[in-house]
Design a protein around this motif. Structure first.
Motif, PDB file in Angstrom:
ATOM      1  N   PHE A   1     -22.119  39.693   5.261  1.00  0.00           N
ATOM      2  CA  PHE A   1     -20.170  39.197   5.543  1.00  0.00           C
ATOM      3  C   PHE A   1     -20.625  40.086   6.878  1.00  0.00           C
ATOM      4  N   VAL A   2     -20.516  38.711   7.670  1.00  0.00           N
ATOM      5  CA  VAL A   2     -20.437  39.517   9.413  1.00  0.00           C
ATOM      6  C   VAL A   2     -18.627  39.276   9.694  1.00  0.00           C
ATOM      7  N   ASN A   3     -17.972  40.983  10.287  1.00  0.00           N
ATOM      8  CA  ASN A   3     -17.052  40.691  10.257  1.00  0.00           C
ATOM      9  C   ASN A   3     -16.775  40.530  11.479  1.00  0.00           C
ATOM     10  N   LYS A   4     -15.655  39.399  11.055  1.00  0.00           N
ATOM     11  CA  LYS A   4     -15.098  39.085  12.111  1.00  0.00           C
ATOM     12  C   LYS A   4     -13.747  39.449  12.962  1.00  0.00           C
ATOM     13  N   PHE A   5     -13.154  40.613  12.467  1.00  0.00           N
ATOM     14  CA  PHE A   5     -11.946  41.193  12.973  1.00  0.00           C
ATOM     15  C   PHE A   5     -12.473  41.852  13.780  1.00  0.00           C
ATOM     16  N   ALA A   6     -13.321  42.483  13.611  1.00  0.00           N
ATOM     17  CA  ALA A   6     -14.166  43.610  14.201  1.00  0.00           C
ATOM     18  C   ALA A   6     -13.479  43.573  16.739  1.00  0.00           C
ATOM     19  N   TYR A   7     -14.129  42.036  16.782  1.00  0.00           N
ATOM     20  CA  TYR A   7     -14.209  42.072  18.332  1.00  0.00           C
ATOM     21  C   TYR A   7     -13.201  41.039  18.041  1.00  0.00           C
ATOM     22  N   GLY A   8     -11.993  40.284  17.257  1.00  0.00           N
ATOM     23  CA  GLY A   8     -11.338  39.614  17.473  1.00  0.00           C
ATOM     24  C   GLY A   8     -11.402  38.142  17.539  1.00  0.00           C
ATOM     25  N   TYR A   9     -11.009  37.210  18.227  1.00  0.00           N
ATOM     26  CA  TYR A   9     -11.186  35.811  17.712  1.00  0.00           C
ATOM     27  C   TYR A   9     -11.215  35.190  18.987  1.00  0.00           C
ATOM     28  N   SER A  10     -12.770  34.519  19.479  1.00  0.00           N
ATOM     29  CA  SER A  10     -12.782  33.585  20.239  1.00  0.00           C
ATOM     30  C   SER A  10     -12.829  32.121  19.587  1.00  0.00           C
ATOM     31  N   ALA A  11     -13.179  30.861  20.370  1.00  0.00           N
ATOM     32  CA  ALA A  11     -13.463  29.466  20.078  1.00  0.00           C
ATOM     33  C   ALA A  11     -14.607  29.311  19.368  1.00  0.00           C
ATOM     34  N   TYR A  12     -15.618  30.597  19.346  1.00  0.00           N
ATOM     35  CA  TYR A  12     -16.848  30.869  18.491  1.00  0.00           C
ATOM     36  C   TYR A  12     -16.855  31.271  17.049  1.00  0.00           C
TER      37      TYR A  12
ATOM     38  N   ASP B   1     -12.576  33.144  28.261  1.00  0.00           N
ATOM     39  CA  ASP B   1     -13.235  34.520  27.731  1.00  0.00           C
ATOM     40  C   ASP B   1     -12.748  35.266  26.852  1.00  0.00           C
ATOM     41  N   LYS B   2     -11.092  35.105  26.838  1.00  0.00           N
ATOM     42  CA  LYS B   2     -10.564  36.279  26.209  1.00  0.00           C
ATOM     43  C   LYS B   2     -10.489  35.823  24.857  1.00  0.00           C
ATOM     44  N   ARG B   3      -9.994  36.729  24.117  1.00  0.00           N
ATOM     45  CA  ARG B   3     -10.473  36.490  22.652  1.00  0.00           C
ATOM     46  C   ARG B   3      -8.781  37.379  21.884  1.00  0.00           C
ATOM     47  N   LEU B   4      -8.228  36.430  20.967  1.00  0.00           N
ATOM     48  CA  LEU B   4      -7.439  37.426  20.642  1.00  0.00           C
ATOM     49  C   LEU B   4      -7.838  38.118  19.606  1.00  0.00           C
TER      50      LEU B   4
END
Length: 268
Positions: free
Chosen positions: A55-66, A84-87
């Motif tokens: 499982f990939v930790n998506k919270f680690a770098y924040g959220y983008s369109a991908y 190119d900004k991330r939430l």
């Protein structure tokens, strides 16, 4: 009789609600926190094997369109599209094992982060030179596996020596230690075009990735579309921290081929 009918209907309704809530919760978790990922190739051996499930930790770098599932058809993260900004953005660290979206093909890749924005990377005779300093690389015991068809793609491992099916397939193994102290194993089975490449200077908000199986990885050493090139910050999906289970067979459903030594194995 009326009482029984009412009770039966209520039980069915509760069951349906429970299933709906469970599906919504699973979708929420997949969208916001974790994304399942299965390893189809050997480009990250020996760290990750064909058939590893994680499982990939998506919270680690924040959220983008991908970061959201269904990006191509229905973008659940439309708030970030074209930016190119991330939430809740957080910068990755050198040595992280990262899943990212290929900038051209749209496929998901997994590689190790070697170069940060502003870094200069060269590879000479198989050794990484980072900002003018040779990265420490120590010879370890050879990596050994059986030469046999692996995974659903039925690919064959590459070996230092030419051996037949069922033979002992060896590769040189090294322990590479990055400047921040992250140590990981890498493999080599000979001299390839990627062993002498660069220098590359990483642009702002982009990253340089390499596979741990250095002679069998299309990564940032190779220009797009064949390779990966530099990967923009927005294309990062998340960090891989732990293997959940691993299947050595043609399908992850073949539980009798699961590797018992890889359950919940930390990724280093």
């Amino acid at each position: 009789m009326a009482s029984k009918t009412k009770s039966s209907g209520g039980g069915l309704g509760e069951l349906i609600k429970t299933i709906v809530y469970a599906l919504l919760l699973a979708g929420l978790i997949r969208t916001i926190i974790f994304q399942p990922f299965w390893i189809p190739t050997g480009s990250m051996k020996p760290t990750l094997l064909i058939g590893d499930f994680l499982f990939v930790n998506k919270f680690a770098y924040g959220y983008s369109a991908y970061s959201c599932p269904g990006y191509r058809d229905f973008n659940l993260c439309a708030f970030a599209e074209g930016s190119d900004k991330r939430l809740l953005e957080s910068m990755p660290e050198r040595g992280d094992v990262v899943v990212f979206r290929h900038p051209v093909s749209g496929q998901d890749y997994i590689k190790r982060l070697i170069g940060l924005p502003g870094d200069t990377i060269e590879v000479r005779n198989g050794q990484v030179i980072l900002n003018g300093e040779t990265v420490s690389q120590e010879l370890a015991a050879p990596f050994v596996e059986i030469k046999e068809l692996q995974g659903p793609a039925r690919s064959l491992p590459q070996c230092t020596e030419n051996v037949g099916l069922g033979g002992r397939c060896e590769k040189e193994q090294f322990v590479e230690t990055l400047p921040n102290g992250v140590a990981h194993a890498t493999l080599s089975f000979g001299t390839t075009t990627g062993d002498n490449s660069g220098p590359f200077t990483v642009p702002d908000r982009q990253f340089f990735f390499m596979g741990d199986n250095r002679d069998n990885s299309l990564d940032s050493r190779f220009a797009r579309p064949r390779g990966v090139g530099f990967v923009p910050m927005e294309n990062l999906i998340g960090r891989a921290d732990r293997v959940i289970f691993s299947s050595a067979g043609k399908s992850i459903l073949f539980f009798w081929t699961w590797r018992s030594d890889r359950f919940f194995k930390a990724i280093e």
